[in-house]
Motif scaffolding. Structure first.
Motif, PDB file in Angstrom:
ATOM      1  N   ASP A 212      -1.420  -1.211  -5.364  1.00 20.70           N
ATOM      2  CA  ASP A 212      -2.711  -1.720  -4.847  1.00 20.70           C
ATOM      3  C   ASP A 212      -3.056  -3.103  -5.381  1.00 20.70           C
ATOM      4  O   ASP A 212      -3.706  -3.910  -4.708  1.00 20.70           O
ATOM      5  N   SER A 213      -2.635  -3.370  -6.595  1.00 18.75           N
ATOM      6  CA  SER A 213      -2.949  -4.681  -7.185  1.00 18.75           C
ATOM      7  C   SER A 213      -2.314  -5.792  -6.368  1.00 18.75           C
ATOM      8  O   SER A 213      -2.959  -6.805  -6.038  1.00 18.75           O
TER       9      SER A 213
ATOM     10  N   ASP B  30      -4.105  -6.096  -3.006  1.00 20.29           N
ATOM     11  CA  ASP B  30      -5.398  -6.812  -3.068  1.00 20.29           C
ATOM     12  C   ASP B  30      -5.193  -8.319  -3.146  1.00 20.29           C
ATOM     13  O   ASP B  30      -5.917  -9.116  -2.534  1.00 20.29           O
TER      14      ASP B  30
ATOM     15  N   ARG C 118       0.843  -1.198   0.000  1.00 13.56           N
ATOM     16  CA  ARG C 118       0.000   0.000   0.000  1.00 13.56           C
ATOM     17  C   ARG C 118       0.871   1.239   0.000  1.00 13.56           C
ATOM     18  O   ARG C 118       0.608   2.217  -0.699  1.00 13.56           O
TER      19      ARG C 118
ATOM     20  N   ARG D 229      -6.429 -11.182  -0.346  1.00 11.15           N
ATOM     21  CA  ARG D 229      -7.236 -12.396  -0.575  1.00 11.15           C
ATOM     22  C   ARG D 229      -6.559 -13.626   0.020  1.00 11.15           C
ATOM     23  O   ARG D 229      -7.204 -14.493   0.601  1.00 11.15           O
TER      24      ARG D 229
END
Length: 409
Positions: free
Chosen positions: A380-381, A384, A375, A388
């Protein structure tokens, strides 16, 4: 001299009759007047008229044979030809001639009728023979035998044919009846032999059935009686009197056994019904042990109930699964409580659970740091994707922590 249209008497008393061929002497009359002589011979003529009329009526209305009719005609013709009567003798001859023609016509009619009857009789007998020969192959012994007897009566009622034809047809007819009789005798002789064999087999079955009638081996003996019944049916029928007598003995032996079995089973059913009541009461007592809060006390209570349970004995078969299922449910609950306690107090299992929990906790902490770094770097990818992954690791950690709690934290 005296005369009439058909005759006269001359001075000497000679009586004449007039015919188409001339006068013919009738006779001599010396006992009275010429009128009396004519009256006498005229009465004789009237007598001939009456006799001819009667004969005509017989020929016309009765079954007078041609032979007898001709003999009667010849007799009357002789009387007419003797000229012992005064009257129209030529007319009488004409009537007799017509009567002869009538008799001849009747003779021909009867000849034709007889030929027709003979032909019909021949066809009828041929039909009887054909039916008899067909019946000779039948195995419907009673109905075919009755029909053959009826055919004999029909045959007797038919007129005879010429000797050769009648003998030939009768020989075929008789041969067919004989063939049927021989086949029927052979059949019933074979049947008698089969019935005798059946009698011997059934006598053995009766002896065994009577020997088993006092048995108290209920299941095995009942099964054997079923086998004996199957063998009885397979043996066929014996002679009627023997069949009835053997069956009464066979059935009587079975009745003795099954009556005794029924009495014992009735007592057993009453006992098992009472046992069911006692076991249901114990099942209620066992179910009160649940839920298990004190494993040692629960085991002791269940053991005490189970000992009393085992001492009770059998219950009705159809009720057994339900009542035993209730006890098994309590037993399974205690076993599960034991397994849970064992897992909780097992040091090796506790150590493995603690180790796994620590590893998962380290992995979760590391993922948190990696997400924060991503971050901060503006990726951001990647963040994320790591988030998960974190969800899956966190779920495993939660589950491991829960398992660890079962060991006392």
């Amino acid at each position: 001299m005296s005369s009439d249209p058909w005759g006269r008497v001359d001075e000497t008393g000679t009586v004449y009759v007039r015919t188409a061929e001339g006068e013919v002497v009738v006779g001599s009359w010396q006992a009275g007047s010429p009128e009396e002589a004519l009256a006498y011979f005229e009465r004789k003529y009237e007598g001939l008229v009456v006799e001819i009329g009667l004969l005509e009526r017989r020929v016309r209305t009765t079954d007078l044979s041609a032979k007898d009719a001709q003999a009667a005609i010849d007799h009357l013709r002789a009387q007419v030809d003797e000229h012992h009567a005064v009257g129209d003798l030529d007319a009488l001859r004409g009537r007799l001639d017509k009567l002869v023609a009538t008799v001849e016509s009747r003779r021909e009619e009867r000849k034709v009728q007889k030929a027709k009857q003979t032909d019909e009789a021949k066809h009828a007998k041929e039909a009887l023979v054909a039916e008899a020969e067909e019946l000779a192959q039948s195995e419907q012994w009673r109905s075919a035998g009755e029909r053959l007897r009826a055919l004999v009566d029909t045959w007797k009622g038919l007129p005879r044919l010429d000797r050769k034809s009648d003998d030939e047809l009768w020989h075929r007819f008789s041969h067919a009846r004989s063939a049927f009789s021989k086949r029927r005798q052979a059949h019933f002789a074979s049947l008698d032999a089969q019935r005798e064999d059946a009698r011997k087999v059934k006598e053995k079955l009766v002896v065994e059935a009577e020997a088993l009638s006092g048995s108290t081996d209920w299941g095995t003996t009942a099964a054997r009686y079923r086998d004996l019944m199957a063998e009885w049916k397979a043996a066929g029928r014996a002679q009627r009197e023997a069949e009835d007598e053997l069956w009464n003995r066979f059935r009587g032996a079975q009745d003795v056994f099954f009556a005794a079995r029924s009495e014992v089973f009735a007592e057993r059913d009453a006992e098992q019904t009472e046992n069911l009541k006692l076991k249901e009461e114990l099942a209620v007592e066992a179910e009160k042990i649940l839920p298990v809060t004190d494993l040692k006390a629960a085991r002791a209570a269940f053991r005490a109930v189970n000992e009393r349970w085992e001492a009770i004995g059998h219950v009705p078969r159809d009720a057994r699964p339900k009542v035993e299922g209730r006890m098994h449910a309590v037993e399974r609950a205690i076993q599960e409580a034991e397994e849970t306690e064992w897992r909780r107090t097992n040091p090796e299992a506790r150590a493995r659970a603690a180790g796994l929990t620590g590893q998962l906790q380290d992995a979760v902490d590391k993922l948190h740091r990696q997400i924060d770094a991503a971050r901060a770097a503006g990726n951001d990818s990647k963040a994320d994707k790591l988030a998960r992954e974190l969800e899956g690791r966190q779920a495993l950690l939660d589950q491991a922590l829960k398992g660890l709690e079962e060991f006392g934290g």
